[in-house]
Design an enzyme around this catalytic site. Structure first.
Site, PDB file in Angstrom:
ATOM      1  N   GLU A  99      40.872  -4.120 -12.328  1.00  0.00           N
ATOM      2  CA  GLU A  99      40.637  -2.670 -12.418  1.00  0.00           C
ATOM      3  C   GLU A  99      41.639  -2.035 -13.378  1.00  0.00           C
ATOM      4  O   GLU A  99      42.772  -2.509 -13.490  1.00  0.00           O
ATOM      5  CB  GLU A  99      40.833  -2.044 -11.028  1.00  0.00           C
ATOM      6  CG  GLU A  99      39.560  -1.580 -10.339  1.00  0.00           C
ATOM      7  CD  GLU A  99      38.934  -0.352 -10.976  1.00  0.00           C
ATOM      8  OE1 GLU A  99      39.017  -0.170 -12.208  1.00  0.00           O
ATOM      9  OE2 GLU A  99      38.313   0.423 -10.234  1.00  0.00           O
ATOM     10  N   ASP A 100      41.244  -0.962 -14.025  1.00  0.00           N
ATOM     11  CA  ASP A 100      42.191  -0.238 -14.871  1.00  0.00           C
ATOM     12  C   ASP A 100      43.219   0.488 -14.007  1.00  0.00           C
ATOM     13  O   ASP A 100      44.420   0.396 -14.223  1.00  0.00           O
ATOM     14  CB  ASP A 100      41.469   0.743 -15.816  1.00  0.00           C
ATOM     15  CG  ASP A 100      40.449   1.640 -15.106  1.00  0.00           C
ATOM     16  OD1 ASP A 100      40.304   1.548 -13.868  1.00  0.00           O
ATOM     17  OD2 ASP A 100      39.793   2.436 -15.798  1.00  0.00           O
ATOM     18  N   ASP A 103      43.236   4.814  -7.805  1.00  0.00           N
ATOM     19  CA  ASP A 103      43.624   6.208  -7.604  1.00  0.00           C
ATOM     20  C   ASP A 103      43.464   6.547  -6.120  1.00  0.00           C
ATOM     21  O   ASP A 103      44.330   6.255  -5.304  1.00  0.00           O
ATOM     22  CB  ASP A 103      42.746   7.051  -8.533  1.00  0.00           C
ATOM     23  CG  ASP A 103      43.079   8.524  -8.536  1.00  0.00           C
ATOM     24  OD1 ASP A 103      44.188   8.893  -8.145  1.00  0.00           O
ATOM     25  OD2 ASP A 103      42.208   9.329  -8.938  1.00  0.00           O
ATOM     26  N   PHE A 152      46.602  12.813 -14.726  1.00  0.00           N
ATOM     27  CA  PHE A 152      45.565  12.055 -15.418  1.00  0.00           C
ATOM     28  C   PHE A 152      46.132  11.420 -16.681  1.00  0.00           C
ATOM     29  O   PHE A 152      46.869  12.049 -17.435  1.00  0.00           O
ATOM     30  CB  PHE A 152      44.405  12.983 -15.779  1.00  0.00           C
ATOM     31  CG  PHE A 152      43.096  12.266 -15.882  1.00  0.00           C
ATOM     32  CD1 PHE A 152      42.409  11.882 -14.747  1.00  0.00           C
ATOM     33  CD2 PHE A 152      42.559  11.963 -17.131  1.00  0.00           C
ATOM     34  CE1 PHE A 152      41.201  11.202 -14.834  1.00  0.00           C
ATOM     35  CE2 PHE A 152      41.347  11.293 -17.232  1.00  0.00           C
ATOM     36  CZ  PHE A 152      40.672  10.912 -16.084  1.00  0.00           C
ATOM     37  N   ARG A 165      39.627   5.355 -24.824  1.00  0.00           N
ATOM     38  CA  ARG A 165      39.800   4.025 -24.220  1.00  0.00           C
ATOM     39  C   ARG A 165      40.506   3.058 -25.155  1.00  0.00           C
ATOM     40  O   ARG A 165      41.162   2.122 -24.701  1.00  0.00           O
ATOM     41  CB  ARG A 165      38.427   3.422 -23.876  1.00  0.00           C
ATOM     42  CG  ARG A 165      37.683   4.143 -22.774  1.00  0.00           C
ATOM     43  CD  ARG A 165      36.504   3.290 -22.334  1.00  0.00           C
ATOM     44  NE  ARG A 165      35.495   4.016 -21.588  1.00  0.00           N
ATOM     45  CZ  ARG A 165      35.565   4.260 -20.282  1.00  0.00           C
ATOM     46  NH1 ARG A 165      36.600   3.865 -19.588  1.00  0.00           N
ATOM     47  NH2 ARG A 165      34.592   4.930 -19.683  1.00  0.00           N
TER      48      ARG A 165
HETATM   49  P1  IMP Z   1      39.405   5.724  -7.225  1.00  0.00           P
HETATM   50  O1  IMP Z   1      38.101   5.351  -6.594  1.00  0.00           O
HETATM   51  O2  IMP Z   1      39.777   7.153  -6.895  1.00  0.00           O
HETATM   52  O3  IMP Z   1      40.534   4.771  -6.910  1.00  0.00           O
HETATM   53  O4  IMP Z   1      39.173   5.783  -8.780  1.00  0.00           O
HETATM   54  C1  IMP Z   1      39.217   4.731  -9.623  1.00  0.00           C
HETATM   55  C2  IMP Z   1      38.583   5.117 -10.950  1.00  0.00           C
HETATM   56  O5  IMP Z   1      38.828   6.479 -11.300  1.00  0.00           O
HETATM   57  C3  IMP Z   1      39.187   4.306 -12.062  1.00  0.00           C
HETATM   58  O6  IMP Z   1      38.526   3.092 -12.253  1.00  0.00           O
HETATM   59  C4  IMP Z   1      39.077   5.254 -13.243  1.00  0.00           C
HETATM   60  O7  IMP Z   1      37.825   5.085 -13.892  1.00  0.00           O
HETATM   61  C5  IMP Z   1      39.125   6.640 -12.658  1.00  0.00           C
HETATM   62  N1  IMP Z   1      40.470   7.244 -12.790  1.00  0.00           N
HETATM   63  C6  IMP Z   1      41.340   7.567 -11.821  1.00  0.00           C
HETATM   64  N2  IMP Z   1      42.474   8.098 -12.303  1.00  0.00           N
HETATM   65  C7  IMP Z   1      42.328   8.110 -13.647  1.00  0.00           C
HETATM   66  C8  IMP Z   1      43.176   8.534 -14.744  1.00  0.00           C
HETATM   67  O8  IMP Z   1      44.317   9.016 -14.597  1.00  0.00           O
HETATM   68  N3  IMP Z   1      42.641   8.371 -15.991  1.00  0.00           N
HETATM   69  C9  IMP Z   1      41.408   7.861 -16.235  1.00  0.00           C
HETATM   70  N4  IMP Z   1      40.595   7.442 -15.252  1.00  0.00           N
HETATM   71  C10 IMP Z   1      41.047   7.570 -13.963  1.00  0.00           C
HETATM   72 MG    MG Z   2      36.636   6.318 -15.803  1.00  0.00          MG
END
Ligand code: IMP
Ligand code: MG
Length: 179
Positions: A99-100, A103, A152, A165
């Site tokens: 995963e990138d 969050d 962010f 990206r």
């Molecule tokens: P989660 O389900 O809230 O953990 O979100 C994960 C996804 O939200 C990641 O795979 C990203 O695509 C997006 N995301 C969350 N924070 C950021 C950020 O700071 N920058 C860009 N994408 C984010």
């Molecule tokens: Mg995204």
């Protein structure tokens, strides 16, 4: 017209590369003699998957999944849907989700629950970035690049409305509207 602007570099490319070397070494140690399957979560993980998989000197299958959780917004909707599923049968395999960023944890939590039903022999997470202060569900990142604050960020696979990206470093971004 959306209004956002790159602010400053938060993590430099050279620092990312050094950290990836370290992560790859510990993954190699933990997965000796394994049938490793590395699953990139599209689209954000495409750069991390390419960079870390080439550092891991083990035979590995590569596959991708695509899920929707955010759309074009910077706040989580809590709704996760599989848009593209795996081509690989992961039963009995050692699976690493790539995963990138983690969050709220909702996306990865959903993926973990879904993939566990397919009976992999093990299932762990690699993520470049972790925002522990934004968690809504309890998820642990097994191989983590860096902890960051709730702001962010873009670059190294991470986007704002599909952009940025391909930046080699991680940047903070000033957002007047949602990404
Ligand atoms: P989660 O389900 O809230 O953990 O979100 C994960 C996804 O939200 C990641 O795979 C990203 O695509 C997006 N995301 C969350 N924070 C950021 C950020 O700071 N920058 C860009 N994408 C984010
Ligand atoms: Mg995204």
């Amino acid at each position: 017209m959306r209004n956002f602007q790159l602010e400053s570099v938060v993590i430099e490319k050279e620092i990312i590369e050094k950290r990836l070397d370290e992560l790859a070494r510990s993954i190699e140690k933990d997965y000796e003699d394994s049938e490793l399957v590395m699953i990139g979560i599209l689209k954000g993980a495409f750069i991390l998957l390419a960079d870390i998989s080439r550092r891991i000197k083990l035979p590995a299958l590569i596959d991708f999944m695509s899920v929707s959780s955010y759309g074009d917004e910077t706040t989580t909707s809590g709704v996760v849907r599989i848009e593209k599923d795996l081509d690989t049968d992961i039963k009995g395999k050692d699976v690493l989700l790539v995963e990138d960023i983690v969050d709220s944890g909702l996306t990865i939590d959903y993926l973990l629950r879904t993939l566990r039903t397919r009976e992999p022999s093990s299932l762990r997470i690699v993520a470049l970035l972790d925002k522990p202060s934004s968690r809504k569900v309890d998820v642990k990142v097994d191989y983590k690049g860096f902890d960051i604050g709730p702001d962010f960020v873009v670059g190294y696979g991470l986007d704002c409305a599909g952009l940025y990206r391909t930046l080699p470093d991680i940047y903070s971004i000033r957002i007047e509207d949602d990404c």
